[in-house]
Design an enzyme around this catalytic site. Structure first.
Site, PDB file in Angstrom:
ATOM      1  N   GLU A 275      19.304  -9.936 -11.570  1.00 29.75           N
ATOM      2  CA  GLU A 275      18.515  -9.045 -12.440  1.00 29.75           C
ATOM      3  C   GLU A 275      19.420  -8.004 -13.080  1.00 29.75           C
ATOM      4  O   GLU A 275      20.118  -7.286 -12.338  1.00 29.75           O
ATOM      5  CB  GLU A 275      17.406  -8.379 -11.629  1.00 29.75           C
ATOM      6  CG  GLU A 275      16.385  -9.407 -11.159  1.00 29.75           C
ATOM      7  CD  GLU A 275      15.168  -8.815 -10.445  1.00 29.75           C
ATOM      8  OE1 GLU A 275      15.108  -7.586 -10.264  1.00 29.75           O
ATOM      9  OE2 GLU A 275      14.289  -9.592 -10.078  1.00 29.75           O
TER      10      GLU A 275
ATOM     11  N   HIS B 280      10.911  -7.422 -14.069  1.00 29.48           N
ATOM     12  CA  HIS B 280      10.559  -6.846 -12.756  1.00 29.48           C
ATOM     13  C   HIS B 280       9.636  -5.625 -12.933  1.00 29.48           C
ATOM     14  O   HIS B 280       9.964  -4.504 -12.545  1.00 29.48           O
ATOM     15  CB  HIS B 280      11.823  -6.442 -11.977  1.00 29.48           C
ATOM     16  CG  HIS B 280      11.592  -6.383 -10.501  1.00 29.48           C
ATOM     17  ND1 HIS B 280      12.524  -6.781  -9.566  1.00 29.48           N
ATOM     18  CD2 HIS B 280      10.522  -5.960  -9.769  1.00 29.48           C
ATOM     19  CE1 HIS B 280      12.050  -6.601  -8.343  1.00 29.48           C
ATOM     20  NE2 HIS B 280      10.828  -6.106  -8.443  1.00 29.48           N
TER      21      HIS B 280
HETATM   22  P1  NAD Z   1       3.143  -8.641   2.572  1.00 32.65           P
HETATM   23  O1  NAD Z   1       4.106  -8.431   3.682  1.00 32.65           O
HETATM   24  O2  NAD Z   1       1.835  -7.975   2.622  1.00 32.65           O
HETATM   25  O3  NAD Z   1       2.887 -10.189   2.390  1.00 32.65           O
HETATM   26  C1  NAD Z   1       3.875 -11.148   2.492  1.00 32.65           C
HETATM   27  C2  NAD Z   1       3.263 -12.343   3.160  1.00 32.65           C
HETATM   28  O4  NAD Z   1       4.235 -13.377   3.176  1.00 32.65           O
HETATM   29  C3  NAD Z   1       2.874 -12.073   4.599  1.00 32.65           C
HETATM   30  O5  NAD Z   1       1.511 -12.356   4.807  1.00 32.65           O
HETATM   31  C4  NAD Z   1       3.777 -12.992   5.381  1.00 32.65           C
HETATM   32  O6  NAD Z   1       3.128 -13.511   6.518  1.00 32.65           O
HETATM   33  C5  NAD Z   1       4.074 -14.073   4.381  1.00 32.65           C
HETATM   34  N1  NAD Z   1       5.274 -14.825   4.700  1.00 32.65           N
HETATM   35  C6  NAD Z   1       6.369 -14.429   5.371  1.00 32.65           C
HETATM   36  N2  NAD Z   1       7.222 -15.464   5.488  1.00 32.65           N
HETATM   37  C7  NAD Z   1       6.646 -16.513   4.871  1.00 32.65           C
HETATM   38  C8  NAD Z   1       7.038 -17.850   4.660  1.00 32.65           C
HETATM   39  N3  NAD Z   1       8.190 -18.320   5.155  1.00 32.65           N
HETATM   40  N4  NAD Z   1       6.214 -18.659   3.970  1.00 32.65           N
HETATM   41  C9  NAD Z   1       5.034 -18.189   3.494  1.00 32.65           C
HETATM   42  N5  NAD Z   1       4.585 -16.936   3.686  1.00 32.65           N
HETATM   43  C10 NAD Z   1       5.397 -16.115   4.363  1.00 32.65           C
HETATM   44  O7  NAD Z   1       3.940  -8.248   1.248  1.00 32.65           O
HETATM   45  P2  NAD Z   1       3.333  -7.915  -0.171  1.00 32.65           P
HETATM   46  O8  NAD Z   1       3.186  -6.448  -0.286  1.00 32.65           O
HETATM   47  O9  NAD Z   1       2.158  -8.786  -0.419  1.00 32.65           O
HETATM   48  O10 NAD Z   1       4.564  -8.335  -1.103  1.00 32.65           O
HETATM   49  C11 NAD Z   1       4.866  -9.692  -1.322  1.00 32.65           C
HETATM   50  C12 NAD Z   1       6.150  -9.813  -2.095  1.00 32.65           C
HETATM   51  O11 NAD Z   1       6.035  -9.193  -3.370  1.00 32.65           O
HETATM   52  C13 NAD Z   1       7.377  -9.164  -1.461  1.00 32.65           C
HETATM   53  O12 NAD Z   1       8.490  -9.995  -1.663  1.00 32.65           O
HETATM   54  C14 NAD Z   1       7.612  -7.923  -2.269  1.00 32.65           C
HETATM   55  O13 NAD Z   1       8.932  -7.510  -2.248  1.00 32.65           O
HETATM   56  C15 NAD Z   1       7.197  -8.417  -3.637  1.00 32.65           C
HETATM   57  N6  NAD Z   1       6.825  -7.335  -4.549  1.00 32.65           N
HETATM   58  C16 NAD Z   1       7.201  -7.462  -5.842  1.00 32.65           C
HETATM   59  C17 NAD Z   1       6.853  -6.495  -6.747  1.00 32.65           C
HETATM   60  C18 NAD Z   1       7.258  -6.595  -8.181  1.00 32.65           C
HETATM   61  O14 NAD Z   1       7.470  -5.574  -8.812  1.00 32.65           O
HETATM   62  N7  NAD Z   1       7.350  -7.775  -8.713  1.00 32.65           N
HETATM   63  C19 NAD Z   1       6.107  -5.379  -6.324  1.00 32.65           C
HETATM   64  C20 NAD Z   1       5.708  -5.297  -5.000  1.00 32.65           C
HETATM   65  C21 NAD Z   1       6.072  -6.305  -4.121  1.00 32.65           C
HETATM   66  C1  MLT Z   2       8.952  -3.512  -4.760  1.00 31.31           C
HETATM   67  O1  MLT Z   2       9.606  -4.131  -3.931  1.00 31.31           O
HETATM   68  O2  MLT Z   2       8.253  -2.539  -4.460  1.00 31.31           O
HETATM   69  C2  MLT Z   2       8.940  -3.984  -6.139  1.00 31.31           C
HETATM   70  O3  MLT Z   2       9.815  -5.021  -6.324  1.00 31.31           O
HETATM   71  C3  MLT Z   2       8.989  -2.932  -7.174  1.00 31.31           C
HETATM   72  C4  MLT Z   2      10.243  -2.117  -7.203  1.00 31.31           C
HETATM   73  O4  MLT Z   2      11.323  -2.650  -7.055  1.00 31.31           O
HETATM   74  O5  MLT Z   2      10.135  -0.902  -7.318  1.00 31.31           O
END
Ligand code: NAD
Ligand code: MLT
Length: 530
Positions: free
Chosen positions: A262, A281
């Site tokens: 990224e 992102h």
């Molecule tokens: P969370 O911990 O609530 O959910 C993640 C889920 O993935 C859990 O239920 C866990 O059991 C499951 N998991 C773990 N290992 C696994 C596997 N091998 N196969 C399938 N499922 C599995 O997290 P969340 O808050 O829902 O966030 C999910 C993802 O989104 C994270 O990677 C986070 O970093 C990402 N995220 C991205 C952004 C963005 O800006 N794009 C923002 C927030 C979060």
């Molecule tokens: C996160 O992990 O919270 C998201 O990817 C968003 C960010 O990087 O701030």
């Protein structure tokens, strides 16, 4: 004076909370700080607040001589060396809730944009065209959505898309089939999802298990015309294979908010394709989410620096603030028992066993265990022992830590017992309880019933159970102007030896202890500082 370095831009609300954390809180913002400068400057700070730009490497953490906490405004902690932080006793916390809805909405938005070709139609109109025949979208109603990772974000995406009439297959190895079914989703394996889903959306963290989860082989097995959305982390998808599958027409579209690298390099094949929707992102980039994660991290950091409840720490046991008043007396008791036990032994330790019995087991006893270990270690190291590094530190000494929870406690409603086994095979035991709401007591020492308050200075005296001992000990202490605050006497089961516990104000000099030891019928004397 707590000093906080904010090295990535967070909202003004968050900064205001940090600044009002205490009268002597100093907040320094340096949103452009370079990795080299961070290593040079971090030694002057107690807390570091980051988003995704800053990487808290091992070098940064080790240079943070007074660093106590790293707070990430957001979820992902792939930019923090958690192992190094744990070793150095630094709490690492994130804000898992604040951006959940924003990111889920982003995934839904990408899915709808893909179904209706909105990115391409916008580009076509910008180019002055009116291509009604070229673009034919697809309805979401009646389609199969595969959600991989049914956590906070995945669950919201599933619920929102069910409202569009999609049926949802979900894979999450840490959820029971019942929990998945409770969300009206059908539990499925990744391969079943790959074979059956019209849309696949990813919501797992990036771990060794999930890296390249959507590999070239799996992309080849996806349904012809299927669409893929990744709003979780780069590295979950083979982006080169994805670009080929899109170009060749096997897949109808893909939407990516996150990338292996990224920003992606300018010659990345995905950037040249039409049937993709891309965002840099931005899942969490809404005003609401940024306010929430900044406020959350700021409150958490202030609490952590002012002795409040520590929440959302990934390397520290969180204690629900609602139960904190009830569990705190047991945590303090456990620490005193650990400190007392460490002074009762000499020589290498093989095993430390912490047993919580009775009503106290209703609480998360990990916090109690860690306090016991902290107490056990703190007089023997100049490293600050905290919840984060207690277990690694004690294990580094070759001590096996055993923790037990027993629903019933003998004699007391709750009992915390610490047993230590030394390398020579000998062992010692100390146990304590809480009387009433908050009154800590040591109630057992090596199997002998006692009653002593585990605070201040205690002199433990074992003696033959004959008349006159208490008087002679009292006289000796009085001779040296040492005030007795409390005195308790216990007799062992056979009734031949007594244990006299004298709580004194201040400390007794070794010469005074020697004098007591030389009194008639005294078998041993030991002073404990708690
Ligand atoms: P969370 O911990 O609530 O959910 C993640 C889920 O993935 C859990 O239920 C866990 O059991 C499951 N998991 C773990 N290992 C696994 C596997 N091998 N196969 C399938 N499922 C599995 O997290 P969340 O808050 O829902 O966030 C999910 C993802 O989104 C994270 O990677 C986070 O970093 C990402 N995220 C991205 C952004 C963005 O800006 N794009 C923002 C927030 C979060
Ligand atoms: C996160 O992990 O919270 C998201 O990817 C968003 C960010 O990087 O701030």
């Amino acid at each position: 004076m707590p000093r906080i370095l904010v090295s990535d831009k967070i909202s003004d609300e968050g900064l205001a909370i940090l600044r009002s954390g205490g009268p002597d809180f100093e907040v320094v913002c340096d949103f452009e700080i370079t990795p080299e400068d961070l290593v040079r400057k971090i030694g002057d700070f107690d807390a570091l607040v980051i988003r995704s730009r800053t990487t808290a490497t091992k070098e940064v953490i080790e240079a943070g001589r007074r660093l106590k906490v790293i707070g990430r405004a957001g979820v992902g902690l792939d930019n923090v060396d958690i192992a190094a932080a744990t070793r150095c006793g630094v709490i690492v916390m994130n804000t898992p809730e604040g951006n959940t809805v924003s990111t889920a909405e982003h995934a839904c938005a990408l899915m709808i944009a893909l179904a209706k070709n909105l990115a391409e139609t916008t580009a076509s109109m910008r180019a002055g065209k009116w291509e009604k025949k070229r673009f034919k979208g697809t309805e979401l109603r009646g389609k199969v959505l595969g959600v991989i990772g049914l956590g906070r974000i995945g669950t919201i995406v599933a619920r929102r898309m069910q409202a569009f009439g999609m049926s949802v297959l979900a894979y999450d190895p840490f959820k029971t089939p019942e929990a998945i079914a409770n969300e009206d989703c059908t539990p499925a394996t990744v391969d079943e999802i790959v074979a059956q889903a019209d849309f696949i959306t990813l919501h797992t963290p990036k771990t060794p298990e999930t890296a390249n989860l959507i590999s070239a082989e799996r992309i080849a097995k996806m349904k012809r015309g299927a669409r893929l959305i990744n709003c979780a982390r780069g590295g979950l998808v083979d982006e080169v294979a994805l670009a080929k599958a899109l170009e060749g027409g096997h897949l109808a579209g893909a939407a990516l908010d996150v990338f292996n690298e990224e920003p992606p390099p300018a010659d990345h094949p995905i950037l040249k394709l039409g049937n993709v929707v891309l965002s840099p992102h931005l899942g969490a980039a809404t005003a609401e989410a940024q306010e929430m994660v900044a406020s959350d991290v700021a409150k958490q950091i202030v609490d952590a620096l002012t002795g409040g409840p520590v929440i959302n720490a990934v390397n520290y046991p969180s204690v629900d603030p609602a139960i904190l008043p009830r569990i705190s007396p047991f945590m303090e008791l456990a620490e005193h028992l650990g400190t007392a036990l460490s002074q009762l032994i000499e020589g290498a330790v093989k095993e430390l066993r912490v047993t919580c019995a009775g009503d106290v087991t209703e609480f998360p006893t990990k916090a109690i265990t860690l306090k016991a270990i902290r107490g056990f270690l703190k007089r023997t190291t100049d490293v600050t022992v905290n919840f984060v590094n207690a277990i690694p530190l004690v294990e580094a000494r070759g001590v096996k830590v055993v923790t037990l929870n027993e629903p019933n406690a003998p004699t007391f409603d709750s009992l915390i017992t610490l047993d230590v086994t030394l390398a020579d095979g000998s062992s010692r035991r100390i146990a304590g309880t809480i009387f009433g709401q908050r009154e800590p007591r040591i109630v057992q020492l090596d199997g002998q019933r006692i009653d002593a308050s585990p605070e201040g200075t205690l002199i433990l005296i074992t003696n033959r159970d004959v008349p006159g001992v208490v008087g002679s000990v009292g006289m000796t202490l009085a001779k040296h102007q040492i005030n007795i605050a409390q005195m308790n006497l216990g007799v062992d089961d056979a009734g031949r030896r007594a244990l006299l516990i004298v709580k004194i104000d201040g400390q007794a000099a070794p010469s005074v202890l020697g004098e007591i030891g030389a009194l008639p019928n005294i078998l041993s004397v030991q002073q404990l500082a708690l």
